[in-house]
Motif scaffolding. Structure first.
Motif, PDB file in Angstrom:
ATOM      1  N   UNK A   1       4.793 -10.905   8.139  1.00 16.88           N
ATOM      2  CA  UNK A   1       3.548 -10.724   7.396  1.00 16.88           C
ATOM      3  C   UNK A   1       3.019  -9.303   7.556  1.00 16.88           C
ATOM      4  N   UNK A   2       3.003  -8.808   8.778  1.00 21.83           N
ATOM      5  CA  UNK A   2       2.522  -7.448   9.024  1.00 21.83           C
ATOM      6  C   UNK A   2       3.374  -6.419   8.278  1.00 21.83           C
ATOM      7  N   UNK A   3       4.687  -6.642   8.248  1.00 20.48           N
ATOM      8  CA  UNK A   3       5.567  -5.721   7.530  1.00 20.48           C
ATOM      9  C   UNK A   3       5.254  -5.716   6.044  1.00 20.48           C
ATOM     10  N   UNK A   4       5.107  -6.893   5.437  1.00 18.63           N
ATOM     11  CA  UNK A   4       4.824  -6.964   4.004  1.00 18.63           C
ATOM     12  C   UNK A   4       3.446  -6.398   3.681  1.00 18.63           C
ATOM     13  N   UNK A   5       2.470  -6.607   4.559  1.00 18.88           N
ATOM     14  CA  UNK A   5       1.141  -6.014   4.342  1.00 18.88           C
ATOM     15  C   UNK A   5       1.248  -4.493   4.315  1.00 18.88           C
ATOM     16  N   UNK A   6       2.009  -3.948   5.247  1.00 20.95           N
ATOM     17  CA  UNK A   6       2.210  -2.497   5.285  1.00 20.95           C
ATOM     18  C   UNK A   6       2.884  -1.998   4.000  1.00 20.95           C
ATOM     19  N   UNK A   7       3.957  -2.657   3.598  1.00 15.56           N
ATOM     20  CA  UNK A   7       4.698  -2.218   2.418  1.00 15.56           C
ATOM     21  C   UNK A   7       3.860  -2.354   1.148  1.00 15.56           C
ATOM     22  N   UNK A   8       3.080  -3.428   1.046  1.00 13.79           N
ATOM     23  CA  UNK A   8       2.254  -3.631  -0.139  1.00 13.79           C
ATOM     24  C   UNK A   8       1.155  -2.576  -0.223  1.00 13.79           C
ATOM     25  N   UNK A   9       0.507  -2.301   0.899  1.00 12.60           N
ATOM     26  CA  UNK A   9      -0.545  -1.286   0.898  1.00 12.60           C
ATOM     27  C   UNK A   9       0.027   0.093   0.589  1.00 12.60           C
ATOM     28  N   UNK A  10       1.203   0.405   1.128  1.00 13.82           N
ATOM     29  CA  UNK A  10       1.831   1.709   0.842  1.00 13.82           C
ATOM     30  C   UNK A  10       2.206   1.818  -0.625  1.00 13.82           C
ATOM     31  N   UNK A  11       2.686   0.720  -1.187  1.00 11.67           N
ATOM     32  CA  UNK A  11       3.069   0.725  -2.598  1.00 11.67           C
ATOM     33  C   UNK A  11       1.872   0.979  -3.497  1.00 11.67           C
ATOM     34  N   UNK A  12       0.733   0.377  -3.160  1.00 10.68           N
ATOM     35  CA  UNK A  12      -0.443   0.469  -4.026  1.00 10.68           C
ATOM     36  C   UNK A  12      -1.308   1.697  -3.737  1.00 10.68           C
ATOM     37  N   UNK A  13      -1.442   2.061  -2.461  1.00 12.04           N
ATOM     38  CA  UNK A  13      -2.468   3.051  -2.101  1.00 12.04           C
ATOM     39  C   UNK A  13      -1.984   4.194  -1.228  1.00 12.04           C
ATOM     40  N   UNK A  14      -0.706   4.178  -0.790  1.00 14.88           N
ATOM     41  CA  UNK A  14      -0.199   5.299  -0.019  1.00 14.88           C
ATOM     42  C   UNK A  14      -0.092   5.029   1.469  1.00 14.88           C
ATOM     43  N   UNK A  15       0.443   6.036   2.199  1.00 17.61           N
ATOM     44  CA  UNK A  15       0.770   5.867   3.613  1.00 17.61           C
ATOM     45  C   UNK A  15      -0.423   5.628   4.507  1.00 17.61           C
ATOM     46  N   UNK A  16      -1.521   6.361   4.300  1.00 16.34           N
ATOM     47  CA  UNK A  16      -2.688   6.198   5.183  1.00 16.34           C
ATOM     48  C   UNK A  16      -3.257   4.787   5.065  1.00 16.34           C
ATOM     49  N   UNK A  17      -3.386   4.304   3.834  1.00 14.94           N
ATOM     50  CA  UNK A  17      -3.890   2.947   3.635  1.00 14.94           C
ATOM     51  C   UNK A  17      -2.940   1.923   4.248  1.00 14.94           C
ATOM     52  N   UNK A  18      -1.640   2.206   4.199  1.00 14.90           N
ATOM     53  CA  UNK A  18      -0.659   1.281   4.764  1.00 14.90           C
ATOM     54  C   UNK A  18      -0.849   1.129   6.268  1.00 14.90           C
ATOM     55  N   UNK A  19      -1.044   2.245   6.959  1.00  8.93           N
ATOM     56  CA  UNK A  19      -1.229   2.176   8.416  1.00  8.93           C
ATOM     57  C   UNK A  19      -2.545   1.491   8.780  1.00  8.93           C
ATOM     58  N   UNK A  20      -3.589   1.750   8.008  1.00 13.80           N
ATOM     59  CA  UNK A  20      -4.866   1.071   8.262  1.00 13.80           C
ATOM     60  C   UNK A  20      -4.713  -0.434   8.044  1.00 13.80           C
ATOM     61  N   UNK A  21      -4.049  -0.807   6.959  1.00 13.36           N
ATOM     62  CA  UNK A  21      -3.850  -2.227   6.669  1.00 13.36           C
ATOM     63  C   UNK A  21      -2.999  -2.895   7.743  1.00 13.36           C
ATOM     64  N   UNK A  22      -1.956  -2.203   8.188  1.00 11.60           N
ATOM     65  CA  UNK A  22      -1.102  -2.750   9.243  1.00 11.60           C
ATOM     66  C   UNK A  22      -1.889  -2.964  10.522  1.00 11.60           C
ATOM     67  N   UNK A  23      -2.726  -2.003  10.873  1.00 14.05           N
ATOM     68  CA  UNK A  23      -3.534  -2.120  12.093  1.00 14.05           C
ATOM     69  C   UNK A  23      -4.497  -3.295  12.002  1.00 14.05           C
ATOM     70  N   UNK A  24      -5.188  -3.417  10.860  1.00 12.23           N
ATOM     71  CA  UNK A  24      -6.145  -4.507  10.693  1.00 12.23           C
ATOM     72  C   UNK A  24      -5.441  -5.859  10.723  1.00 12.23           C
TER      73      UNK A  24
END
Length: 273
Positions: free
Chosen positions: A85-108
Motif C-alpha cells: 500500500x505504501x509503495x502504491x501511494x508513493x507511485x500514485x502521488x509521484x505520477x500525479x504531483x511529482x517527487x516531493x508530493x510522493x515522499x510526503x504522501x509516503x511519510x503520511x
C-alpha cells in the motif's frame, strides 16, 4: 487446504487465504469433522466462524501450544499488504504531483495510525485498500499511455480488491467512471493528450471506452473467479447477497464517547478527521 469457503462468507476469501498461506508450513491441526465446521455455512453471518476459530486455537492442545506462532505467521502477509500500500501511494502521488508530493504522501501513509493498526490484524480492510489504490494507479497510467500491460495490471488489481472485500466492487465502478470522465476531459490529470473539444471524435472514443471497460471488467471478474478456485464462485454471489440483506438499523456503534443506533450524519464528517 479444503477448497471450501463456507466458514466466513461475510467477506471474499483473498485476505484470509493470504493469511492462511504461511500456515501450510506451520501445519496446525485442522479438524473439518467437528460440528462447528459442518454448521458454518448455515450460521455464517451470525457466527462468522468464531466458534470454529475459538476451538481451533484454544481447544486443540497442539494449536494452543503454538498459538503465538500461528498468529505471527498469519499476520505477516497483512504486513506485506501494508508495505505494498505504501509503495502504491508513493507511485500514485509521484505520477500525479511529482517527487516531493510522493515522499510526503509516503511519510503520511507509513505513519498513519490507521495503516499501522490494520497492518497487524488479519482482516480484509487493508487488503481492499491496497488493491484499490493499486487499481487507481494502473488505471491512470493506462489513461496517460494506453497499453495492454497497464490495462491488465489495472484489471488484476481491481479483481484482487473485489476478492478482498465485497465493497471492492466499488473500485471497479469508480475506476470505470474515471475512465469515462477521461473521454470528455482531454488534457486533465488523467490524460496526457492535449486539449481538444469534447465533441471531437466523441463517438469513436466512447466506443473505444466500451471495449476497454469490457476487457478491464473481464480481467477483474476472472481474478475473482480464480480466487474461488472456479468451482466455488457461487459462494461470492451468495455471500454478497447475504451481506447486502444483513443491514439491521438496530446495530449499535460508538461515536464521540457514546453509543447510538441508526445513522448520525456528523459521523461522516468527524471520522475522516
Amino acid at each position: 487446504k479444503t477448497g471450501d469457503f463456507r466458514i466466513n462468507p461475510e467477506h471474499p476469501p483473498l485476505a484470509k487465504m493470504a493469511a492462511g498461506l504461511p500456515l501450510i508450513f506451520v501445519d496446525p491441526v485442522f479438524n473439518t469433522t467437528e460440528p462447528g465446521w459442518k454448521e458454518a455455512w448455515e450460521q455464517a453471518l451470525q457466527d462468522q466462524g468464531f466458534r470454529f476459530a475459538f476451538r481451533f486455537l484454544t481447544e486443540i492442545p497442539e494449536n494452543l501450544q503454538n498459538h503465538r506462532t500461528i498468529l505471527f505467521w498469519a499476520r505477516m502477509p497483512i504486513v506485506l499488504f501494508g508495505m505494498l500500500l505504501c509503495l502504491w501511494v508513493y507511485l500514485l502521488a509521484r505520477l500525479l504531483y511529482g517527487g516531493r508530493a510522493a515522499w510526503i504522501s509516503l511519510t503520511l501513509c507509513t505513519f498513519s495510525p490507521i495503516v499501522i493498526a490494520h497492518s497487524r490484524l488479519v482482516t480484509t480492510d487493508l487488503a481492499v485498500t491496497t488493491f484499490w489504490v493499486g487499481a487507481t494507479y494502473h488505471v491512470i497510467r493506462y489513461l496517460r499511455r494506453p497499453g495492454r500491460a497497464q490495462l491488465t495490471l489495472a484489471g488484476v488489481a481491481t479483481g484482487l480488491a473485489m476478492a478482498s472485500k465485497f465493497s471492492g466492487v466499488f473500485a471497479l465502478l469508480v475506476t470505470g467512471f474515471v475512465c469515462l470522465l477521461s473521454v470528455f476531459m482531454r488534457g486533465g490529470p488523467w490524460s496526457a493528450t492535449g486539449r481538444q473539444p469534447v465533441t471531437s471524435d466523441l463517438g469513436p472514443r466512447l466506443l473505444r471506452w466500451s471495449g476497454q471497460m469490457t476487457i478491464y471488467t473481464g480481467i477483474a471478474l476472472a481474478v475473482v473467479f480464480l480466487t474461488y478456485f472456479g468451482h466455488e464462485i457461487g459462494r461470492y454471489f451468495e455471500g454478497f447477497d447475504r451481506v447486502w440483506g444483513n443491514h439491521d438499523p438496530r446495530y449499535r456503534a460508538f461515536f464521540l464517547g457514546g453509543h447510538y443506533s441508526g445513522i448520525i450524519w456528523s459521523y461522516y464528517v468527524v471520522a475522516p478527521a
